[in-house]
Scaffold this motif. Structure first.
Motif, short mmCIF file in Angstrom:
data_model
loop_
_atom_site.label_atom_id
_atom_site.label_comp_id
_atom_site.label_asym_id
_atom_site.label_seq_id
_atom_site.Cartn_x
_atom_site.Cartn_y
_atom_site.Cartn_z
N GLU A 122 -25.89 -21.85 17.10
CA GLU A 122 -27.20 -21.94 16.45
C GLU A 122 -27.10 -22.57 15.07
OE1 GLU A 122 -28.81 -18.00 16.48
OE2 GLU A 122 -29.00 -18.00 18.66
N ARG A 123 -26.05 -22.21 14.33
CA ARG A 123 -25.88 -22.73 12.97
C ARG A 123 -25.75 -24.24 12.95
NH1 ARG A 123 -22.77 -18.52 11.62
NH2 ARG A 123 -20.84 -19.57 12.20
N LEU A 124 -25.19 -24.81 13.98
CA LEU A 124 -24.97 -26.26 14.03
C LEU A 124 -26.17 -27.04 14.54
CD1 LEU A 124 -21.33 -26.26 15.38
CD2 LEU A 124 -22.08 -26.82 13.06
N SER A 125 -27.15 -26.36 15.09
CA SER A 125 -28.32 -27.05 15.63
C SER A 125 -29.39 -27.24 14.56
CB SER A 125 -28.91 -26.25 16.80
OG SER A 125 -27.96 -26.16 17.85
N PRO A 126 -30.04 -28.41 14.54
CA PRO A 126 -31.12 -28.62 13.58
C PRO A 126 -32.23 -27.60 13.77
CG PRO A 126 -30.51 -30.68 14.65
CD PRO A 126 -29.81 -29.57 15.38
N VAL A 127 -32.91 -27.28 12.69
CA VAL A 127 -34.04 -26.35 12.76
C VAL A 127 -35.32 -27.09 12.35
CG1 VAL A 127 -32.69 -24.28 12.33
CG2 VAL A 127 -33.63 -25.53 10.41
N PRO A 172 -43.50 -33.13 0.11
CA PRO A 172 -43.61 -32.93 -1.34
C PRO A 172 -42.27 -32.98 -2.07
CG PRO A 172 -43.92 -30.87 -0.18
CD PRO A 172 -43.85 -31.94 0.85
N ALA A 173 -41.17 -32.87 -1.35
CA ALA A 173 -39.85 -32.92 -1.98
C ALA A 173 -38.89 -33.61 -1.03
CB ALA A 173 -39.36 -31.50 -2.29
N ALA A 174 -37.78 -34.12 -1.58
CA ALA A 174 -36.77 -34.77 -0.75
C ALA A 174 -36.25 -33.76 0.28
CB ALA A 174 -35.62 -35.27 -1.62
N THR A 175 -36.21 -34.18 1.52
CA THR A 175 -35.80 -33.31 2.63
C THR A 175 -34.95 -34.12 3.59
OG1 THR A 175 -37.90 -32.13 2.45
CG2 THR A 175 -36.65 -31.81 4.47
N THR A 176 -33.83 -33.56 4.03
CA THR A 176 -33.02 -34.24 5.03
C THR A 176 -33.66 -34.07 6.39
OG1 THR A 176 -31.02 -33.87 3.74
CG2 THR A 176 -30.72 -34.36 6.09
N VAL A 177 -33.88 -35.17 7.07
CA VAL A 177 -34.51 -35.17 8.39
C VAL A 177 -33.56 -35.85 9.36
CG1 VAL A 177 -36.48 -35.99 9.73
CG2 VAL A 177 -36.82 -35.25 7.37
N ALA A 191 -37.73 -39.44 17.75
CA ALA A 191 -37.22 -40.52 16.91
C ALA A 191 -36.04 -39.94 16.14
CB ALA A 191 -38.31 -40.99 15.96
N ARG A 192 -34.88 -40.56 16.31
CA ARG A 192 -33.68 -40.05 15.65
C ARG A 192 -33.34 -40.94 14.47
NH1 ARG A 192 -32.46 -39.37 21.07
NH2 ARG A 192 -32.46 -37.20 21.66
N GLY A 193 -32.75 -40.33 13.49
CA GLY A 193 -32.31 -41.06 12.31
C GLY A 193 -31.68 -40.09 11.38
N GLY A 194 -31.82 -40.30 10.14
CA GLY A 194 -31.27 -39.37 9.17
C GLY A 194 -31.56 -39.82 7.77
N GLY A 195 -31.42 -38.90 6.87
CA GLY A 195 -31.61 -39.25 5.47
C GLY A 195 -32.66 -38.39 4.83
N ALA A 196 -32.77 -38.54 3.54
CA ALA A 196 -33.76 -37.79 2.79
C ALA A 196 -35.04 -38.57 2.77
CB ALA A 196 -33.25 -37.54 1.38
N GLY A 197 -36.15 -37.88 2.87
CA GLY A 197 -37.43 -38.56 2.87
C GLY A 197 -38.39 -37.85 1.96
#
Length: 197
Positions: A122-127, A172-177, A191-197
């Protein structure tokens, strides 16, 4: 379905609700139910990890007679097929798993030789990020109802897809997606990707 009927049903049951342990104290089950399981229906990486490396230890503070044996020797298409099946049968509703999903998760832990505990997997899976009222939605088409995309009403561009169309969510704030999942008339799209948005 074929894989499930050949292998999985003996522990998880024909209906995905588990199999009672013969001669055991009231309600003891061989393995946890997969029907209605939030773990099975949650992020696909959890199910992939468990299929590849197995699962040991208690689940929801309950011990089961059998452990989930690792299936990592199986090919990616086999793992994707059974993962997709259990996520979309027995009343479950989850996104389908592709061979590419399995290959990606397999590549993250090439040297793992032990089974996961539920907490580790569970810890390794995105939430999911909880939606907030401060999120700002901007659309190129039908902007008056763009905010409805973030609730149960839903949103449509009211026009066929064309170059230059956009749908944007400003946090409203930088978030890793790591990915975005949304439902369209054709099904769930990811849609897969990554980074702060």
């Amino acid at each position: 379905a074929t894989i499930y009927q050949e292998l999985c049903f003996s522990c998880h049951g024909e209906d995905g609700r588990g199999v009672a342990m013969a001669g055991a104290a009231g309600g003891s089950m061989m393995s946890p139910p997969i029907a209605g399981s939030p773990r099975v229906q949650g992020h696909r990486d959890y199910v992939i990890r468990v299929l590849l490396h197995g699962l040991i230890g208690p689940l929801n503070e309950r011990n089961y007679t059998n452990v989930m044996v690792p299936m990592g020797t199986q090919k990616d298409d086999w793992v994707a097929a059974i993962a997709s099946y259990i996520r979309n049968d027995f009343g479950n509703s989850g996104s389908f798993v592709t061979e590419a999903d399995v290959a990606r998760v397999r590549a993250l832990t090439p040297n793992r030789r032990t089974s996961w505990t539920a907490a580790e997997a569970e810890r390794l899976s995105p939430v999911a990020i909880a939606m907030e009222p401060a999120w700002k939605v901007t659309t190129s088409h039908n902007p008056a109802t763009g905010g409805d995309a973030l609730n149960t009403i839903g949103w449509s561009s009211q026009a066929p897809q064309a170059a230059g169309m956009c749908f944007q969510i400003e946090l409203p704030a930088a978030t890793t997606v790591s990915e975005i999942q949304f439902t369209s008339p054709g099904g769930v799209l990811v849609a897969r990707g990554g980074g702060a948005g």
